[in-house]
Scaffold this motif. Sequence first.
Motif, mmCIF file in Angstrom:
data_model
loop_
_atom_site.group_PDB
_atom_site.id
_atom_site.type_symbol
_atom_site.label_atom_id
_atom_site.label_comp_id
_atom_site.label_asym_id
_atom_site.label_seq_id
_atom_site.Cartn_x
_atom_site.Cartn_y
_atom_site.Cartn_z
ATOM 1 N N SER A 90 0.841 -1.198 0.000
ATOM 2 C CA SER A 90 0.000 0.000 0.000
ATOM 3 C C SER A 90 0.874 1.247 0.000
ATOM 4 O O SER A 90 1.972 1.251 0.564
ATOM 5 C CB SER A 90 -0.915 0.014 1.224
ATOM 6 N N GLN A 91 0.407 2.322 -0.621
ATOM 7 C CA GLN A 91 1.202 3.555 -0.673
ATOM 8 C C GLN A 91 0.900 4.488 0.488
ATOM 9 O O GLN A 91 1.678 5.396 0.775
ATOM 10 C CB GLN A 91 0.952 4.281 -1.994
ATOM 11 N N LEU A 92 -0.221 4.256 1.186
ATOM 12 C CA LEU A 92 -0.609 5.150 2.273
ATOM 13 C C LEU A 92 -1.543 4.421 3.236
ATOM 14 O O LEU A 92 -2.368 3.613 2.805
ATOM 15 C CB LEU A 92 -1.312 6.393 1.717
ATOM 16 N N VAL A 93 -1.386 4.718 4.526
ATOM 17 C CA VAL A 93 -2.312 4.225 5.559
ATOM 18 C C VAL A 93 -3.010 5.434 6.171
ATOM 19 O O VAL A 93 -2.339 6.370 6.628
ATOM 20 C CB VAL A 93 -1.586 3.422 6.654
ATOM 21 N N ILE A 94 -4.325 5.424 6.168
ATOM 22 C CA ILE A 94 -5.102 6.482 6.822
ATOM 23 C C ILE A 94 -5.712 5.896 8.092
ATOM 24 O O ILE A 94 -6.389 4.864 8.048
ATOM 25 C CB ILE A 94 -6.213 7.019 5.901
ATOM 26 N N VAL A 95 -5.441 6.536 9.211
ATOM 27 C CA VAL A 95 -6.011 6.104 10.495
ATOM 28 C C VAL A 95 -7.067 7.120 10.896
ATOM 29 O O VAL A 95 -6.747 8.265 11.243
ATOM 30 C CB VAL A 95 -4.927 5.989 11.582
ATOM 31 N N GLN A 96 -8.324 6.737 10.818
ATOM 32 C CA GLN A 96 -9.426 7.619 11.220
ATOM 33 C C GLN A 96 -9.626 7.504 12.721
ATOM 34 O O GLN A 96 -9.802 6.408 13.251
ATOM 35 C CB GLN A 96 -10.703 7.252 10.475
ATOM 36 N N ILE A 97 -9.614 8.632 13.430
ATOM 37 C CA ILE A 97 -9.571 8.635 14.898
ATOM 38 C C ILE A 97 -10.787 9.341 15.478
ATOM 39 O O ILE A 97 -11.159 10.434 15.045
ATOM 40 C CB ILE A 97 -8.293 9.338 15.401
ATOM 41 N N ASP A 98 -11.394 8.691 16.444
ATOM 42 C CA ASP A 98 -12.414 9.307 17.299
ATOM 43 C C ASP A 98 -12.262 8.664 18.669
ATOM 44 O O ASP A 98 -12.791 7.581 18.927
ATOM 45 C CB ASP A 98 -13.816 9.081 16.735
ATOM 46 N N THR A 99 -11.495 9.305 19.550
ATOM 47 C CA THR A 99 -11.154 8.678 20.822
ATOM 48 C C THR A 99 -11.090 9.701 21.948
ATOM 49 O O THR A 99 -10.658 10.844 21.737
ATOM 50 C CB THR A 99 -9.801 7.941 20.729
ATOM 51 N N PRO A 100 -11.514 9.308 23.163
ATOM 52 C CA PRO A 100 -11.358 10.178 24.330
ATOM 53 C C PRO A 100 -9.985 10.064 24.970
ATOM 54 O O PRO A 100 -9.673 10.771 25.919
ATOM 55 C CB PRO A 100 -12.447 9.664 25.281
ATOM 56 N N GLY A 101 -9.171 9.122 24.504
ATOM 57 C CA GLY A 101 -7.851 8.881 25.084
ATOM 58 C C GLY A 101 -7.572 7.392 25.131
ATOM 59 O O GLY A 101 -8.199 6.606 24.418
ATOM 60 N N GLY A 102 -6.622 7.000 25.959
ATOM 61 C CA GLY A 102 -6.308 5.579 26.038
ATOM 62 C C GLY A 102 -5.171 5.299 26.995
ATOM 63 O O GLY A 102 -4.657 6.201 27.677
ATOM 64 N N LEU A 103 -4.780 4.043 27.039
ATOM 65 C CA LEU A 103 -3.705 3.600 27.917
ATOM 66 C C LEU A 103 -2.354 4.005 27.331
ATOM 67 O O LEU A 103 -2.140 3.946 26.117
ATOM 68 C CB LEU A 103 -3.761 2.089 28.094
ATOM 69 N N ASP A 104 -1.433 4.371 28.204
ATOM 70 C CA ASP A 104 -0.131 4.867 27.759
ATOM 71 C C ASP A 104 0.629 3.815 26.951
ATOM 72 O O ASP A 104 1.182 4.119 25.886
ATOM 73 C CB ASP A 104 0.691 5.301 28.981
ATOM 74 N N LEU A 105 0.685 2.587 27.442
ATOM 75 C CA LEU A 105 1.437 1.541 26.734
ATOM 76 C C LEU A 105 0.841 1.258 25.363
ATOM 77 O O LEU A 105 1.576 1.064 24.385
ATOM 78 C CB LEU A 105 1.466 0.258 27.574
ATOM 79 N N SER A 106 -0.471 1.234 25.265
ATOM 80 C CA SER A 106 -1.128 0.997 23.978
ATOM 81 C C SER A 106 -0.842 2.142 23.010
ATOM 82 O O SER A 106 -0.551 1.920 21.831
ATOM 83 C CB SER A 106 -2.633 0.830 24.183
ATOM 84 N N MET A 107 -0.931 3.391 23.509
ATOM 85 C CA MET A 107 -0.644 4.546 22.664
ATOM 86 C C MET A 107 0.782 4.503 22.137
ATOM 87 O O MET A 107 1.031 4.742 20.946
ATOM 88 C CB MET A 107 -0.856 5.816 23.477
ATOM 89 N N ARG A 108 1.729 4.190 22.988
ATOM 90 C CA ARG A 108 3.136 4.171 22.573
ATOM 91 C C ARG A 108 3.420 3.059 21.568
ATOM 92 O O ARG A 108 4.272 3.224 20.692
ATOM 93 C CB ARG A 108 4.041 4.046 23.797
ATOM 94 N N SER A 109 2.728 1.927 21.681
ATOM 95 C CA SER A 109 2.943 0.860 20.694
ATOM 96 C C SER A 109 2.446 1.291 19.317
ATOM 97 O O SER A 109 3.068 0.978 18.293
ATOM 98 C CB SER A 109 2.246 -0.426 21.147
ATOM 99 N N VAL A 110 1.336 2.041 19.270
ATOM 100 C CA VAL A 110 0.835 2.561 17.997
ATOM 101 C C VAL A 110 1.820 3.568 17.413
ATOM 102 O O VAL A 110 2.147 3.541 16.216
ATOM 103 C CB VAL A 110 -0.549 3.204 18.179
ATOM 104 N N ILE A 111 2.330 4.470 18.254
ATOM 105 C CA ILE A 111 3.262 5.494 17.780
ATOM 106 C C ILE A 111 4.562 4.865 17.272
ATOM 107 O O ILE A 111 5.110 5.276 16.241
ATOM 108 C CB ILE A 111 3.535 6.517 18.899
ATOM 109 N N LYS A 112 5.062 3.845 17.960
ATOM 110 C CA LYS A 112 6.269 3.162 17.486
ATOM 111 C C LYS A 112 6.048 2.553 16.112
ATOM 112 O O LYS A 112 6.928 2.600 15.245
ATOM 113 C CB LYS A 112 6.681 2.077 18.483
ATOM 114 N N ALA A 113 4.871 1.961 15.911
ATOM 115 C CA ALA A 113 4.562 1.376 14.601
ATOM 116 C C ALA A 113 4.523 2.442 13.516
ATOM 117 O O ALA A 113 4.980 2.221 12.388
ATOM 118 C CB ALA A 113 3.230 0.629 14.669
ATOM 119 N N ILE A 114 3.989 3.633 13.841
ATOM 120 C CA ILE A 114 3.928 4.724 12.861
ATOM 121 C C ILE A 114 5.328 5.242 12.535
ATOM 122 O O ILE A 114 5.690 5.453 11.369
ATOM 123 C CB ILE A 114 3.043 5.874 13.392
ATOM 124 N N LEU A 115 6.143 5.445 13.575
ATOM 125 C CA LEU A 115 7.470 6.017 13.370
ATOM 126 C C LEU A 115 8.400 5.088 12.597
ATOM 127 O O LEU A 115 9.312 5.550 11.914
ATOM 128 C CB LEU A 115 8.104 6.375 14.722
#
Length: 441
Positions: free
Chosen positions: A59-84
């Motif tokens: 794929s040439q692009l991934v779009i992540v559509q977001i509607d969230t009040p927040g989340g757990l720190d460890l879960s957020m960081r795992s997503v960010i690591k995957a993006i980076l």
Amino acid sequence: MLERVLRLLLAALLMACGSLAATAAPRASVMLLTIDGPIGPASADYVVRGIARAAKGGSQLVIVQIDTPGGLDLSMRSVIKAILTSPVPVASFVGPSGARAASAGTYIVYASHIAAMAPGTNLGAATPVQIGAPGAPPLTLALERKAVNDAAAYLRGLAQMRGRNAEWADRSVREGVSLAADDALKERVIDLIVPNVAALAAKLDGANVKVLGNELTLQTAGAPLIKVEPDTRSRLLTVITNPSIALILMSIGIYGLLFEFMSPGAVAPGVIGAICLVLALYGLQLLPVNYAGLALILLGITFMIAESFLPSFGTLGLGGIAAFVAGALILVDTDLPDYGISIWLVATVAIASALLMALTVNVALRSRRRAIVSGIDNLIGTVAEMLDDTEREGWANAGGETWRVASAVPLRRGQQVRIVGRAGPILDVAPIDQYTKGELP
């Protein structure tokens, strides 16, 4: 001269063929992932695997559509690591209109290669929430300051990496400020405002994006949009990482194993209990669990089980219920929505455990009052059947078991005899008719 003309014709032909091939070649797909609700282990696993799938599938692009009040720190960081670390550019889109990317969602927007929002959306309020159960004492000032400083540095680093407003990122963490879509665009927090995902894909056509040090040009106009839904694994993780479900599964698992130990061979309670307990423990290890709370729950269940076997007159049972309730209330170390355990659920499970304990105690007391219906002394006066011919000692079937018997008179196989006494492990018997007439020796 002729040679020069041929070269020009050949070059024109090659250019035409290349243009035709480029027109005919299908464009790489655009993958759409959706975060709708709090960011936890299940949603993080879904996004991480989705990005990896996009890279593997070309794929040439991934779009992540977001509607969230927040989340757990460890879960957020795992997503960010995957993006980076993704070789495929990731565009975050806060939408549809009315959606938000609060707290953990703001970090993900900042980490993305491209940030977009729909009109009528907002992001921000990135201050770390208090760690602890509802009603727990606040963190000490030093610990709170350390958590805020760490979060501010993390978001500021993401802003500097993507060339976005680092000053506002710092304020979002320290002051908890938020921005609407138009203001976010003016403050250079996001890159563009679009009404929907299709408009975002069209808008990004021809855009240059830097990914892992390489400059990529997107060709998203007319590219197929592939929406990836959560699979069975993600849906299962969503269920078992719900703290309330994990608490119920753990209770079922422990009592199922208890019933199996109390009634060996029942099989079903043991199988169901083992499965529920393993699922509960797997779900809990993905959550920010307070191990003191988990220990109190296990201690409470142990006390309630012990009440069934020890004459404590309710002391162990009441102590077990108190320990279970206290442990359940502090089980999960977060104040995030959807990750707390309802007091009504805790009360329901505690009452069910108390009723189960009372039922077990009642059954145990009844069994103690019941007359003994087994043992060698209980066989005296019952009828047995001889299994062989004997002059003095032989074998007989008494109470469904084979016993060594002794008689003062000869007996034949199949003859009915009555047990009149015993001498150690040997039963004294007499023929039925002789015993009836009172002609015992």
